[in-house]
Design a protein around this motif. Structure first.
Motif, mmCIF file in Angstrom:
data_model
loop_
_atom_site.group_PDB
_atom_site.id
_atom_site.type_symbol
_atom_site.label_atom_id
_atom_site.label_comp_id
_atom_site.label_asym_id
_atom_site.label_seq_id
_atom_site.Cartn_x
_atom_site.Cartn_y
_atom_site.Cartn_z
ATOM 1 N N GLN A 137 8.831 0.245 -3.295
ATOM 2 C CA GLN A 137 10.288 0.202 -3.279
ATOM 3 C C GLN A 137 10.844 0.040 -4.689
ATOM 4 O OE1 GLN A 137 12.249 0.763 -0.620
ATOM 5 N NE2 GLN A 137 13.991 0.696 -2.022
ATOM 6 N N TRP A 138 10.181 -0.769 -5.500
ATOM 7 C CA TRP A 138 10.607 -0.936 -6.890
ATOM 8 C C TRP A 138 10.523 0.403 -7.632
ATOM 9 C CZ3 TRP A 138 8.535 -0.209 -11.733
ATOM 10 C CH2 TRP A 138 9.220 -0.798 -12.804
ATOM 11 N N LEU A 139 9.430 1.130 -7.426
ATOM 12 C CA LEU A 139 9.293 2.446 -8.053
ATOM 13 C C LEU A 139 10.397 3.402 -7.600
ATOM 14 C CD1 LEU A 139 5.426 2.900 -7.713
ATOM 15 C CD2 LEU A 139 6.679 2.713 -9.877
ATOM 16 N N GLY A 151 -1.364 -3.164 1.962
ATOM 17 C CA GLY A 151 0.036 -3.528 1.824
ATOM 18 C C GLY A 151 0.838 -2.461 1.109
ATOM 19 N N ILE A 152 0.247 -1.875 0.069
ATOM 20 C CA ILE A 152 0.921 -0.785 -0.651
ATOM 21 C C ILE A 152 1.076 0.423 0.256
ATOM 22 C CG2 ILE A 152 0.710 0.824 -2.588
ATOM 23 C CD1 ILE A 152 -0.827 -1.408 -4.066
ATOM 24 N N LEU A 153 0.007 0.762 0.964
ATOM 25 C CA LEU A 153 0.029 1.923 1.853
ATOM 26 C C LEU A 153 1.098 1.762 2.935
ATOM 27 C CD1 LEU A 153 -1.353 4.616 2.527
ATOM 28 C CD2 LEU A 153 -2.971 3.335 3.936
ATOM 29 N N GLU A 154 1.189 0.590 3.531
ATOM 30 C CA GLU A 154 2.202 0.347 4.560
ATOM 31 C C GLU A 154 3.607 0.454 3.993
ATOM 32 O OE1 GLU A 154 -0.463 -2.666 7.379
ATOM 33 O OE2 GLU A 154 1.176 -3.457 6.134
ATOM 34 N N SER A 155 3.790 -0.001 2.761
ATOM 35 C CA SER A 155 5.108 0.075 2.137
ATOM 36 C C SER A 155 5.505 1.508 1.823
ATOM 37 C CB SER A 155 5.111 -0.765 0.843
ATOM 38 O OG SER A 155 6.393 -0.800 0.270
ATOM 39 N N VAL A 156 4.527 2.297 1.395
ATOM 40 C CA VAL A 156 4.799 3.705 1.079
ATOM 41 C C VAL A 156 5.271 4.474 2.319
ATOM 42 C CG1 VAL A 156 3.621 5.888 0.511
ATOM 43 C CG2 VAL A 156 3.362 3.903 -0.972
ATOM 44 N N LEU A 157 4.803 4.064 3.476
ATOM 45 C CA LEU A 157 5.178 4.755 4.712
ATOM 46 C C LEU A 157 6.675 4.708 4.993
ATOM 47 C CD1 LEU A 157 2.239 3.673 7.073
ATOM 48 C CD2 LEU A 157 2.567 5.874 5.935
ATOM 49 N N VAL A 158 7.365 3.719 4.419
ATOM 50 C CA VAL A 158 8.813 3.623 4.633
ATOM 51 C C VAL A 158 9.603 4.028 3.395
ATOM 52 C CG1 VAL A 158 8.559 1.855 6.404
ATOM 53 C CG2 VAL A 158 8.861 1.161 4.022
ATOM 54 N N VAL A 159 8.909 4.495 2.363
ATOM 55 C CA VAL A 159 9.578 4.982 1.153
ATOM 56 C C VAL A 159 9.336 6.485 1.069
ATOM 57 C CG1 VAL A 159 9.731 4.866 -1.357
ATOM 58 C CG2 VAL A 159 9.274 2.795 -0.044
ATOM 59 N N ALA A 160 10.382 7.257 1.205
ATOM 60 C CA ALA A 160 10.243 8.722 1.277
ATOM 61 C C ALA A 160 9.731 9.303 -0.037
ATOM 62 C CB ALA A 160 11.594 9.344 1.628
ATOM 63 N N GLY A 161 8.817 10.264 0.087
ATOM 64 C CA GLY A 161 8.423 11.077 -1.055
ATOM 65 C C GLY A 161 7.230 10.600 -1.848
ATOM 66 N N GLN A 162 6.703 9.422 -1.559
ATOM 67 C CA GLN A 162 5.562 8.917 -2.309
ATOM 68 C C GLN A 162 4.253 9.208 -1.574
ATOM 69 O OE1 GLN A 162 6.339 4.735 -2.903
ATOM 70 N NE2 GLN A 162 7.732 5.095 -4.616
ATOM 71 N N THR A 197 5.896 9.627 -8.051
ATOM 72 C CA THR A 197 5.581 9.586 -6.616
ATOM 73 C C THR A 197 4.092 9.533 -6.297
ATOM 74 O OG1 THR A 197 5.603 12.009 -6.489
ATOM 75 C CG2 THR A 197 7.696 10.860 -6.068
ATOM 76 N N ARG A 198 3.228 9.855 -7.262
ATOM 77 C CA ARG A 198 1.790 9.897 -6.985
ATOM 78 C C ARG A 198 1.133 8.589 -7.423
ATOM 79 N NH1 ARG A 198 2.446 14.524 -9.778
ATOM 80 N NH2 ARG A 198 0.844 14.004 -11.336
ATOM 81 N N VAL A 212 3.044 4.371 -15.057
ATOM 82 C CA VAL A 212 3.189 2.977 -14.639
ATOM 83 C C VAL A 212 1.815 2.442 -14.233
ATOM 84 C CG1 VAL A 212 4.162 1.406 -12.900
ATOM 85 C CG2 VAL A 212 5.589 3.214 -13.887
ATOM 86 N N VAL A 213 1.534 1.215 -14.649
ATOM 87 C CA VAL A 213 0.271 0.559 -14.301
ATOM 88 C C VAL A 213 0.590 -0.797 -13.673
ATOM 89 C CG1 VAL A 213 -1.950 -0.299 -15.121
ATOM 90 C CG2 VAL A 213 -0.863 1.664 -16.255
ATOM 91 N N ALA A 214 -0.084 -1.096 -12.581
ATOM 92 C CA ALA A 214 0.017 -2.413 -11.951
ATOM 93 C C ALA A 214 -1.393 -2.940 -11.728
ATOM 94 C CB ALA A 214 0.776 -2.334 -10.626
ATOM 95 N N ALA A 215 -1.570 -4.247 -11.892
ATOM 96 C CA ALA A 215 -2.894 -4.846 -11.737
ATOM 97 C C ALA A 215 -2.744 -6.228 -11.117
ATOM 98 C CB ALA A 215 -3.595 -4.951 -13.093
ATOM 99 N N VAL A 216 -3.605 -6.519 -10.155
ATOM 100 C CA VAL A 216 -3.579 -7.845 -9.528
ATOM 101 C C VAL A 216 -3.787 -8.931 -10.575
ATOM 102 C CG1 VAL A 216 -4.822 -9.380 -7.966
ATOM 103 C CG2 VAL A 216 -4.261 -7.054 -7.240
ATOM 104 N N ALA A 217 -4.683 -8.683 -11.521
ATOM 105 C CA ALA A 217 -4.997 -9.687 -12.543
ATOM 106 C C ALA A 217 -3.835 -9.951 -13.484
ATOM 107 C CB ALA A 217 -6.216 -9.234 -13.347
ATOM 108 N N ALA A 218 -2.847 -9.072 -13.510
ATOM 109 C CA ALA A 218 -1.732 -9.224 -14.445
ATOM 110 C C ALA A 218 -0.881 -10.450 -14.156
ATOM 111 C CB ALA A 218 -0.854 -7.970 -14.429
ATOM 112 N N GLY A 219 -1.038 -11.033 -12.970
ATOM 113 C CA GLY A 219 -0.302 -12.249 -12.666
ATOM 114 C C GLY A 219 -0.798 -13.470 -13.419
ATOM 115 N N LEU A 220 -1.957 -13.361 -14.063
ATOM 116 C CA LEU A 220 -2.565 -14.495 -14.762
ATOM 117 C C LEU A 220 -2.389 -14.365 -16.270
ATOM 118 C CD1 LEU A 220 -5.905 -14.718 -12.752
ATOM 119 C CD2 LEU A 220 -3.767 -15.978 -12.354
ATOM 120 N N GLY A 221 -2.193 -15.498 -16.930
ATOM 121 C CA GLY A 221 -1.983 -15.492 -18.364
ATOM 122 C C GLY A 221 -3.161 -14.938 -19.147
ATOM 123 N N ASP A 222 -4.388 -15.127 -18.631
ATOM 124 C CA ASP A 222 -5.570 -14.624 -19.327
ATOM 125 C C ASP A 222 -5.589 -13.104 -19.423
ATOM 126 O OD1 ASP A 222 -6.741 -17.057 -19.990
ATOM 127 O OD2 ASP A 222 -7.729 -17.248 -18.043
#
Length: 368
Positions: free
Chosen positions: A140-142, A169-180, A150-151, A234-244
């Motif tokens: 949704q943010w994208l 979770g990402i896959l389920e969210s994409v299902l309600v966002v058109a075009g991705q 979109t890819r 755009v890049v997203a990473a689970v580890a990005a939530g940590l300061g290290d």
């Protein structure tokens, strides 16, 4: 063995091995909670009676067999009053069966995989949001910030269930966002080099890359970023939530999105316990380090536990679990509200952050 003037709180925690950085933060958060409670005279158990908190912990070396042995030791030999979970979904999954067998509530701050909560176990209380919510807000943010992208390619660990739940979770969210569109790519946990991943990225030519693998592998993959296809914007990473993440990658981390369970600048109304500012300052004084959301979550687990004991006026596990099922409150960490049947966290919300100039910036919420 505990005595009547104490509440014995036990846990198996990773102080060595692959989860040691996260495990050390988690333990430091719990130790700070112990100090905070004992400075107030202890936990109110019943009729004004207060008991001090005594912590008992053993290093599980980030390995399942040691985690299980430690929990058996805590329950059978140490006879603890309260059992806190280990760090990581794999270790939590390994010990929750023991807790269930002993009818002992596992206060779980460190295992986020939805799979942990999928077996109808009565012994679980989850504090953090589940893995499937980690990056659920990303599509949704994208769509609002970069609608031409979109890819999406999600590289997720094929070991355990955590990475798959993030991807789901990402896959389920994409299902309600058109075009991705989403390409899901499982990554082998024994990966020794990243050439295969680079070839995969060039085959797919994604515009958005999401990493949901181990912390070391996310760092390793990120270090190859200059060789990625030019299509990646755009890049997203689970580890990005940590300061290290930023400390290890420096400029490579700039612009990367990630999930965080807590950031100090985000506040909540009518909180139980101290503020984020108090936690941040006290943690830094006690440990000499800046806390990540892992430490905040383990400290908040202690606050929730304290409130449940106060309301139940008991250390009985069944009473505590019932009280937790009815509890709806805020701490500095966010809202606490669980599904009464499974114990999975439903009230807390994951924050979407982005690294900018060596600092995390919390992005506006785009979805529930």
């Amino acid at each position: 063995m505990c005595n009547k003037t104490e509440v014995a709180v036990g846990l198996s925690i990773s102080l060595t091995g692959r989860f040691r950085l996260q495990g050390q933060q988690a333990l430091q958060g719990i130790q700070l909670w112990q100090s905070y409670i004992n400075a107030q005279g202890g936990i109110a158990v019943r009729d004004g009676e207060k008991r001090s908190v005594r912590l008992i912990w053993y290093d599980d070396r980030s390995q399942i067999r040691f985690a299980r042995n430690n929990v058996f030791q805590l329950l059978r030999e140490d006879q603890i009053d309260v059992l806190l979970g280990p760090y990581s979904s794999s270790l939590t999954m390994a010990v929750v069966e023991i807790a269930e067998e002993h009818k002992k509530v596992l206060w779980n701050y460190g295992g986020s995989s939805d799979e942990i909560f999928s077996h109808g176990r009565r012994s679980l209380v989850g504090i953090a949001s589940p893995a499937s919510d980690y990056l659920r807000a990303l599509p949704q943010w994208l769509a609002e910030e970069s609608p031409t992208l979109t890819r999406i390619c999600v590289l997720y660990s094929d070991s355990g269930t955590f990475g798959w739940q993030v991807a789901r979770g990402i896959l389920e969210s994409v299902l309600v966002v058109a075009g991705q569109s989403v390409e899901l790519v499982p990554i082998n946990s024994s990966l020794e080099n990243y050439d295969t991943i680079l070839r995969t990225l060039f085959d797919i030519d994604p515009e958005v890359v999401v990493l949901a693998v181990t912390f070391p592998d996310e760092l390793g993959i990120m270090r190859t970023r200059q060789h990625w296809p030019s299509t990646v914007r755009v890049v997203a990473a689970v580890a990005a939530g940590l300061g290290d993440f930023s400390a290890e990658l420096a400029q490579i981390a700039n612009g990367v999105l990630g999930p965080s369970q807590w950031e100090p600048g985000v506040t909540f109304p009518n909180i139980a316990g101290p503020t984020s500012d108090w936690f941040l300052d006290s943690f830094q004084r006690q440990s000499g380090k800046t806390p990540d959301y892992i430490a905040a979550g383990s400290f908040a687990t202690g606050l929730v536990l304290t409130e449940c004991i106060r309301q139940a006026a008991s250390l009985d596990d069944e009473k505590l679990r019932s009280t937790a099922s009815d509890l709806d409150c805020n701490t500095f960490y966010g809202r606490f509200r669980i599904d009464s049947r499974t114990g999975i966290q439903t009230g807390h919300r994951v924050l979407l952050i982005r690294w900018q100039g060596g600092y995390k910036v919390v992005l506006p919420s785009r979805s529930k």
